[in-house]
Design a protein around this motif. Structure first.
Motif, PDB file in Angstrom:
ATOM      1  N   GLU A 150      -0.512   8.442  11.770  1.00  0.00           N
ATOM      2  CA  GLU A 150       0.935   8.390  11.595  1.00  0.00           C
ATOM      3  C   GLU A 150       1.335   7.308  10.598  1.00  0.00           C
ATOM      4  O   GLU A 150       2.266   7.495   9.797  1.00  0.00           O
ATOM      5  CB  GLU A 150       1.623   8.155  12.944  1.00  0.00           C
ATOM      6  CG  GLU A 150       1.501   9.320  13.909  1.00  0.00           C
ATOM      7  CD  GLU A 150       2.036  10.620  13.300  1.00  0.00           C
ATOM      8  OE1 GLU A 150       3.133  10.591  12.703  1.00  0.00           O
ATOM      9  OE2 GLU A 150       1.356  11.654  13.421  1.00  0.00           O
ATOM     10  N   GLU A 151       0.640   6.175  10.630  1.00  0.00           N
ATOM     11  CA  GLU A 151       0.928   5.107   9.663  1.00  0.00           C
ATOM     12  C   GLU A 151       0.607   5.557   8.245  1.00  0.00           C
ATOM     13  O   GLU A 151       1.345   5.245   7.298  1.00  0.00           O
ATOM     14  CB  GLU A 151       0.134   3.847  10.008  1.00  0.00           C
ATOM     15  CG  GLU A 151       0.676   3.050  11.168  1.00  0.00           C
ATOM     16  CD  GLU A 151      -0.034   1.727  11.318  1.00  0.00           C
ATOM     17  OE1 GLU A 151       0.637   0.683  11.212  1.00  0.00           O
ATOM     18  OE2 GLU A 151      -1.264   1.727  11.534  1.00  0.00           O
ATOM     19  N   ARG A 152      -0.488   6.297   8.093  1.00  0.00           N
ATOM     20  CA  ARG A 152      -0.847   6.798   6.757  1.00  0.00           C
ATOM     21  C   ARG A 152       0.192   7.792   6.254  1.00  0.00           C
ATOM     22  O   ARG A 152       0.585   7.776   5.084  1.00  0.00           O
ATOM     23  CB  ARG A 152      -2.239   7.431   6.770  1.00  0.00           C
ATOM     24  CG  ARG A 152      -3.365   6.406   6.788  1.00  0.00           C
ATOM     25  CD  ARG A 152      -4.657   7.018   6.286  1.00  0.00           C
ATOM     26  NE  ARG A 152      -5.140   8.085   7.145  1.00  0.00           N
ATOM     27  CZ  ARG A 152      -5.984   7.914   8.152  1.00  0.00           C
ATOM     28  NH1 ARG A 152      -6.440   6.701   8.431  1.00  0.00           N
ATOM     29  NH2 ARG A 152      -6.386   8.931   8.881  1.00  0.00           N
ATOM     30  N   LYS A 153       0.642   8.686   7.137  1.00  0.00           N
ATOM     31  CA  LYS A 153       1.674   9.646   6.740  1.00  0.00           C
ATOM     32  C   LYS A 153       2.942   8.920   6.313  1.00  0.00           C
ATOM     33  O   LYS A 153       3.597   9.296   5.337  1.00  0.00           O
ATOM     34  CB  LYS A 153       1.982  10.598   7.906  1.00  0.00           C
ATOM     35  CG  LYS A 153       0.881  11.613   8.188  1.00  0.00           C
ATOM     36  CD  LYS A 153       1.252  12.500   9.377  1.00  0.00           C
ATOM     37  CE  LYS A 153       0.141  13.476   9.713  1.00  0.00           C
ATOM     38  NZ  LYS A 153       0.482  14.295  10.905  1.00  0.00           N
ATOM     39  N   ALA A 154       3.296   7.879   7.040  1.00  0.00           N
ATOM     40  CA  ALA A 154       4.490   7.114   6.710  1.00  0.00           C
ATOM     41  C   ALA A 154       4.353   6.436   5.354  1.00  0.00           C
ATOM     42  O   ALA A 154       5.320   6.351   4.584  1.00  0.00           O
ATOM     43  CB  ALA A 154       4.766   6.078   7.795  1.00  0.00           C
ATOM     44  N   ALA A 155       3.138   5.955   5.049  1.00  0.00           N
ATOM     45  CA  ALA A 155       2.914   5.305   3.754  1.00  0.00           C
ATOM     46  C   ALA A 155       3.111   6.287   2.606  1.00  0.00           C
ATOM     47  O   ALA A 155       3.743   5.971   1.597  1.00  0.00           O
ATOM     48  CB  ALA A 155       1.509   4.706   3.709  1.00  0.00           C
ATOM     49  N   PHE A 156       2.594   7.498   2.759  1.00  0.00           N
ATOM     50  CA  PHE A 156       2.735   8.494   1.698  1.00  0.00           C
ATOM     51  C   PHE A 156       4.165   9.016   1.580  1.00  0.00           C
ATOM     52  O   PHE A 156       4.573   9.500   0.523  1.00  0.00           O
ATOM     53  CB  PHE A 156       1.763   9.656   1.917  1.00  0.00           C
ATOM     54  CG  PHE A 156       0.367   9.342   1.476  1.00  0.00           C
ATOM     55  CD1 PHE A 156       0.053   9.255   0.122  1.00  0.00           C
ATOM     56  CD2 PHE A 156      -0.633   9.126   2.404  1.00  0.00           C
ATOM     57  CE1 PHE A 156      -1.235   8.943  -0.292  1.00  0.00           C
ATOM     58  CE2 PHE A 156      -1.932   8.818   2.001  1.00  0.00           C
ATOM     59  CZ  PHE A 156      -2.226   8.728   0.643  1.00  0.00           C
ATOM     60  N   VAL A 199       0.832  -1.205   0.000  1.00  0.00           N
ATOM     61  CA  VAL A 199       0.000   0.000   0.000  1.00  0.00           C
ATOM     62  C   VAL A 199       0.864   1.252   0.000  1.00  0.00           C
ATOM     63  O   VAL A 199       0.461   2.298  -0.527  1.00  0.00           O
ATOM     64  CB  VAL A 199      -1.002   0.013   1.186  1.00  0.00           C
ATOM     65  CG1 VAL A 199      -1.972  -1.151   1.082  1.00  0.00           C
ATOM     66  CG2 VAL A 199      -0.300   0.008   2.526  1.00  0.00           C
ATOM     67  N   ALA A 200       2.077   1.163   0.546  1.00  0.00           N
ATOM     68  CA  ALA A 200       2.987   2.303   0.492  1.00  0.00           C
ATOM     69  C   ALA A 200       3.404   2.592  -0.946  1.00  0.00           C
ATOM     70  O   ALA A 200       3.507   3.758  -1.356  1.00  0.00           O
ATOM     71  CB  ALA A 200       4.218   2.041   1.359  1.00  0.00           C
ATOM     72  N   PHE A 201       3.640   1.540  -1.726  1.00  0.00           N
ATOM     73  CA  PHE A 201       3.941   1.735  -3.153  1.00  0.00           C
ATOM     74  C   PHE A 201       2.724   2.285  -3.883  1.00  0.00           C
ATOM     75  O   PHE A 201       2.821   3.216  -4.694  1.00  0.00           O
ATOM     76  CB  PHE A 201       4.392   0.418  -3.783  1.00  0.00           C
ATOM     77  CG  PHE A 201       4.394   0.453  -5.293  1.00  0.00           C
ATOM     78  CD1 PHE A 201       5.273   1.282  -5.985  1.00  0.00           C
ATOM     79  CD2 PHE A 201       3.513  -0.337  -6.026  1.00  0.00           C
ATOM     80  CE1 PHE A 201       5.273   1.322  -7.380  1.00  0.00           C
ATOM     81  CE2 PHE A 201       3.503  -0.296  -7.409  1.00  0.00           C
ATOM     82  CZ  PHE A 201       4.393   0.534  -8.091  1.00  0.00           C
ATOM     83  N   LEU A 240      -6.251   5.472  -2.034  1.00  0.00           N
ATOM     84  CA  LEU A 240      -6.478   6.327  -0.874  1.00  0.00           C
ATOM     85  C   LEU A 240      -7.501   5.689   0.062  1.00  0.00           C
ATOM     86  O   LEU A 240      -7.314   5.646   1.286  1.00  0.00           O
ATOM     87  CB  LEU A 240      -6.952   7.709  -1.321  1.00  0.00           C
ATOM     88  CG  LEU A 240      -7.248   8.722  -0.217  1.00  0.00           C
ATOM     89  CD1 LEU A 240      -5.986   9.045   0.574  1.00  0.00           C
ATOM     90  CD2 LEU A 240      -7.847   9.995  -0.797  1.00  0.00           C
ATOM     91  N   THR A 241      -8.582   5.177  -0.522  1.00  0.00           N
ATOM     92  CA  THR A 241      -9.598   4.485   0.276  1.00  0.00           C
ATOM     93  C   THR A 241      -9.019   3.241   0.916  1.00  0.00           C
ATOM     94  O   THR A 241      -9.325   2.913   2.081  1.00  0.00           O
ATOM     95  CB  THR A 241     -10.803   4.119  -0.611  1.00  0.00           C
ATOM     96  OG1 THR A 241     -11.284   5.290  -1.280  1.00  0.00           O
ATOM     97  CG2 THR A 241     -11.932   3.514   0.217  1.00  0.00           C
ATOM     98  N   LEU A 242      -8.161   2.554   0.174  1.00  0.00           N
ATOM     99  CA  LEU A 242      -7.492   1.369   0.701  1.00  0.00           C
ATOM    100  C   LEU A 242      -6.648   1.724   1.923  1.00  0.00           C
ATOM    101  O   LEU A 242      -6.716   1.057   2.966  1.00  0.00           O
ATOM    102  CB  LEU A 242      -6.613   0.763  -0.401  1.00  0.00           C
ATOM    103  CG  LEU A 242      -5.771  -0.455  -0.054  1.00  0.00           C
ATOM    104  CD1 LEU A 242      -6.656  -1.669   0.169  1.00  0.00           C
ATOM    105  CD2 LEU A 242      -4.760  -0.737  -1.161  1.00  0.00           C
ATOM    106  N   LEU A 243      -5.860   2.781   1.801  1.00  0.00           N
ATOM    107  CA  LEU A 243      -5.026   3.197   2.923  1.00  0.00           C
ATOM    108  C   LEU A 243      -5.859   3.600   4.122  1.00  0.00           C
ATOM    109  O   LEU A 243      -5.534   3.261   5.271  1.00  0.00           O
ATOM    110  CB  LEU A 243      -4.114   4.360   2.505  1.00  0.00           C
ATOM    111  CG  LEU A 243      -2.674   3.967   2.137  1.00  0.00           C
ATOM    112  CD1 LEU A 243      -2.656   3.226   0.804  1.00  0.00           C
ATOM    113  CD2 LEU A 243      -1.785   5.180   2.067  1.00  0.00           C
TER     114      LEU A 243
END
Length: 332
Positions: free
Chosen positions: A118-124, A61-63, A107-110
């Protein structure tokens, strides 16, 4: 000619009707993110996935978080500007919409998979902070930048540079990086996991296959109009580019599989990537390099109705069915 400088606005008489038909077929292939149900995925993430599988998903999901945005940027900055056909630009406009749809899907997946801010910010931020994803990003940006300064394709060298950019995004990014990501998704689905992700990926897969088909059709048309562009030097450059893409994706595979996942090895992933890479080279009229076979039976057997026969059947699972046969001569 298709890569002649300028901005042809004349749709009649139509010079490239194939691109117009691709545009019409793309319109029929409409889906929405709201149709994807992630309800069971959340339970799978909480209760069923191993720690190694959770690591794979977080990297994936990060990719996804920035992958389609990169493709969109190249489409707007480079492809739309230089492919001089109003029919082709109609298709590219539709593709841009589909890339935005994919961004919304991811985005919906994340938001569903990573409820922690914080995890979402790290993914982006992964494209800057995770080496295996940063390497793929640098590969993409290098080819975007390679023709950023070209305002028109006036010389033979300019046109070859443009073709390399187009090949990179069709064969390497959409055709290899994303196809590798799809393999991880369908592997998990073969184990009965993350059905929502796999369902949405079916639709993304179809879109990406159409994007590749369009780009390869552009390349075929240019080859007919200007065969001298496709010399030994260009073929060598394409082969080197594809090989670099395989190595970039293998670095990502070593990362996502670093904790060990039963049934999914680095060796098999390399074989799969080499198999797909050879398919792309053959489509471009270049001899295969790796001669590897597809080790993933689940890519052929997974979801027979929706996926395996996609290239030989009518697509009826969209909101609006496609009329006529869909065939891209594409292999997993």
């Amino acid at each position: 000619m298709l890569l002649s400088p300028g901005m042809d606005l004349t749709l009649r008489p139509m010079k490239y009707p194939l691109f117009y038909e691709m545009y019409k077929d793309a319109i029929k292939n409409t889906w929405t993110v709201e149709e994807v149900d992630f309800t069971t995925d959340v339970g799978d993430l909480r209760d069923k996935l191993s720690d190694a599988e959770k690591h794979l998903i977080k990297r994936l999901v990060a990719f996804f978080a920035t992958g389609d945005s990169i493709v969109s940027n190249n489409l707007v900055l480079n492809l739309y500007k230089h492919i001089n056909s109003p029919e082709a630009r109609m298709y590219l406009s539709r593709q841009l919409y589909e890339e935005a749809l994919h961004v919304q899907f991811y985005l919906t997946l994340l938001d569903s998979y990573l409820p922690n801010d914080e995890e979402r910010k790290a993914a982006f931020a992964a494209i800057e902070n995770i080496p295996s994803i940063r390497r793929k990003g640098e590969f993409c940006f290098r080819w975007i930048d390679s023709i950023n300064e070209l305002h028109s394709l006036k010389t033979r060298e300019d046109r070859q540079k443009f073709l390399l950019n187009l090949v990179c995004f069709a064969a390497c990014i959409e055709g290899l990086f994303f196809f590798a990501a799809f393999a991880y998704v369908y592997f998990l689905r073969s184990k009965g996991l993350l059905h929502g992700l796999a369902s949405g990926t079916n639709w993304v897969f179809r879109d990406e296959s159409c994007h590749m088909n369009f780009a390869f059709s552009v390349i075929d048309q240019v080859r007919r109009e200007e065969p001298d562009l496709f010399d030994d030097g260009l073929r060598r450059d394409i082969t080197r580019m594809v090989d670099e893409a395989v190595e970039c994706e293998m670095a990502f595979a070593q990362d996502v599989l670093g904790f060990g996942i039963a049934g999914l090895s680095e060796k098999d992933m390399r074989s799969y990537l080499e198999y797909v890479a050879d398919q792309r080279l053959v489509t471009l009229g270049i001899a295969p390099v790796y001669m590897s076979k597809n080790p993933f039976g689940f890519m052929e057997l997974q979801d027979v109705q929706e996926l395996t026969n996609f290239f030989e059947r009518r697509v009826a699972a969209y909101q609006v069915g496609v009329t006529g046969e869909v065939s891209f001569n594409e292999d997993f």
